[in-house]
Design a protein around this motif. Structure first.
Motif, short mmCIF file in Angstrom:
data_model
loop_
_atom_site.label_atom_id
_atom_site.label_comp_id
_atom_site.label_asym_id
_atom_site.label_seq_id
_atom_site.Cartn_x
_atom_site.Cartn_y
_atom_site.Cartn_z
N ALA A 73 32.62 16.95 44.73
CA ALA A 73 33.22 15.61 45.26
C ALA A 73 34.58 15.83 45.37
N GLY A 74 35.02 16.45 46.36
CA GLY A 74 36.43 16.95 46.46
C GLY A 74 37.53 15.78 46.26
N GLY A 75 38.72 16.48 45.89
CA GLY A 75 39.65 15.49 45.52
C GLY A 75 41.26 16.26 46.08
N VAL A 76 42.21 14.95 46.19
CA VAL A 76 43.42 15.78 46.25
C VAL A 76 44.22 14.62 45.47
N ALA A 77 45.23 15.79 44.80
CA ALA A 77 46.04 14.75 43.84
C ALA A 77 47.71 15.07 44.17
N VAL A 78 48.51 14.02 43.75
CA VAL A 78 49.70 14.26 44.21
C VAL A 78 50.51 14.06 42.55
N PHE A 79 51.42 14.88 42.40
CA PHE A 79 52.18 14.92 41.09
C PHE A 79 53.76 14.77 41.37
N GLU A 80 54.31 14.26 40.53
CA GLU A 80 55.80 14.32 40.60
C GLU A 80 56.22 15.43 39.65
N ASP A 81 57.18 16.31 40.29
CA ASP A 81 57.61 17.45 39.55
C ASP A 81 58.65 17.04 38.61
#
Length: 339
Positions: A73-81
């Motif tokens: 169940a694919g996903g995309v994640a966003v992170f703050e550097d």
């Protein structure tokens, strides 16, 4: 994040390493941040838990990282550097299964995801703060190739924006390069059909030509601007006689060489490039097993060796990779991103 903040000045020698985690048949922690220690050797600085972040990219202006989560169940994640390691911001479905690559368009208005498992291409509009809208545009595809094990259906593998802003997505399962005009409009001429059974994996544009690694035929094929084949060479010069599964391809900073990672021989080849002509000038040990991805940063080339759980450091001397013997232990790494 309510308003965009500028990306901080580059931290020389800092890497973000993505890879497979125990829930995605790997042993890594998620995202690993590495940098140079007091002795000038690569050392781990921080890590952030994530589920199979097998490929990671950075926003060109904002302190944000985007990662695929390569699971069924694919996903995309966003992170703050952040200085003490990436901080999770949001996670969304990728629109398909087992996403393995993603890219930003030149204006950083679209985030495009290649879902390997079912061949779906997902495109997220990005807000001014760099965050994706929750529902992507989805482009579902069909197709197959002659290899019954690897090409029973479509497998989107890499998304690359060309110099004209046209998106190119390799489809390993259907031997195609699918194209989209700016604004994510399917190209009116349709996809480009490549050699049957070649299994296109990664590609790069240079000197008005496209250079494509074939995961299944073990070659680098060269195409002109009209996508006519004008050259083809083996990706490895031998490498111990094992079958080669080429992985990543990149151009040297000075444009004189093209580098290719070779899984099986476990090498990095350097080709001298002159338009359609590629001449193999060196083949260097990758410093580990199954070099899935690599990245050039100044006079260094970092190799993510998936099966030996390490990132190897190679130096570039006159554009030719040279082994150093230096490695950093990271569980099942699959991507290296210099910041």
């Amino acid at each position: 994040m309510s308003r965009p903040m500028p990306r901080p000045a580059a931290r020389s020698g800092t890497l973000v390493i993505g890879g497979y985690t125990p829930d995605t048949d790997g042993s890594g922690p998620g995202l690993t941040v590495a940098g140079m220690d007091a002795d000038g050797r690569l050392a781990e600085l921080a890590s952030t838990a994530a589920s199979g972040p097998s490929f990671v990219i950075a926003h060109p202006r904002l302190p944000l990282l985007y990662a695929v989560l390569e699971r069924d169940a694919g996903g995309v994640a966003v992170f703050e550097d952040e200085p003490d390691g990436p901080r999770p911001v949001i996670e969304l479905p990728s629109g398909g299964s087992h996403p393995c690559h993603l890219a930003l368009d030149p204006e950083a208005a679209w985030l495009v995801v290649a879902n390997y498992g079912d061949g779906t291409v997902g495109a997220f509009r990005l807000a001014p703060d760099g965050l994706p809208e929750p529902e992507p545009l989805l482009f579902r595809h069909e197709g197959r190739g002659p290899d019954p094990e690897r090409q029973a259906g479509p497998h989107a593998h890499q998304a690359v924006f060309g110099p004209d802003g046209v998106l190119h997505v390799t489809d390993l399962g259907a031997d195609l390069v699918r194209r989209f005009l700016p604004g994510m409009r399917p190209h009116p001429d349709g996809p480009v059909r490549l050699t049957a059974g070649s299994g296109p994996r990664h590609l790069v544009h240079h000197q008005d030509h496209w250079y494509v690694t074939g995961e299944l035929d073990g070659c680098v094929t060269v195409y002109d601007g009209g996508w006519r084949e004008v050259g083809r060479v083996p990706a490895s010069g031998g490498g111990g006689g094992e079958r080669d599964y080429p992985s990543h391809i990149a151009v040297s900073p000075d444009g004189r060489h093209i580098y290719v990672g070779n899984r099986g021989p476990d090498t990095v080849t350097a080709f001298e490039v002159d338009g359609p002509r590629l001449t193999l000038v060196a083949e260097t040990d990758a410093g580990g097993s199954w070099p899935r991805h690599f990245a050039v940063d100044g006079d260094r080339l970092y190799v993510a060796n998936q099966r030996s759980d390490n990132v190897a450091v190679l130096t570039l001397k006159d554009g030719i990779p040279q082994p150093t013997g230096e490695t950093l232990h990271v569980g099942t790494p699959s991507c290296v991103l210099p910041l």
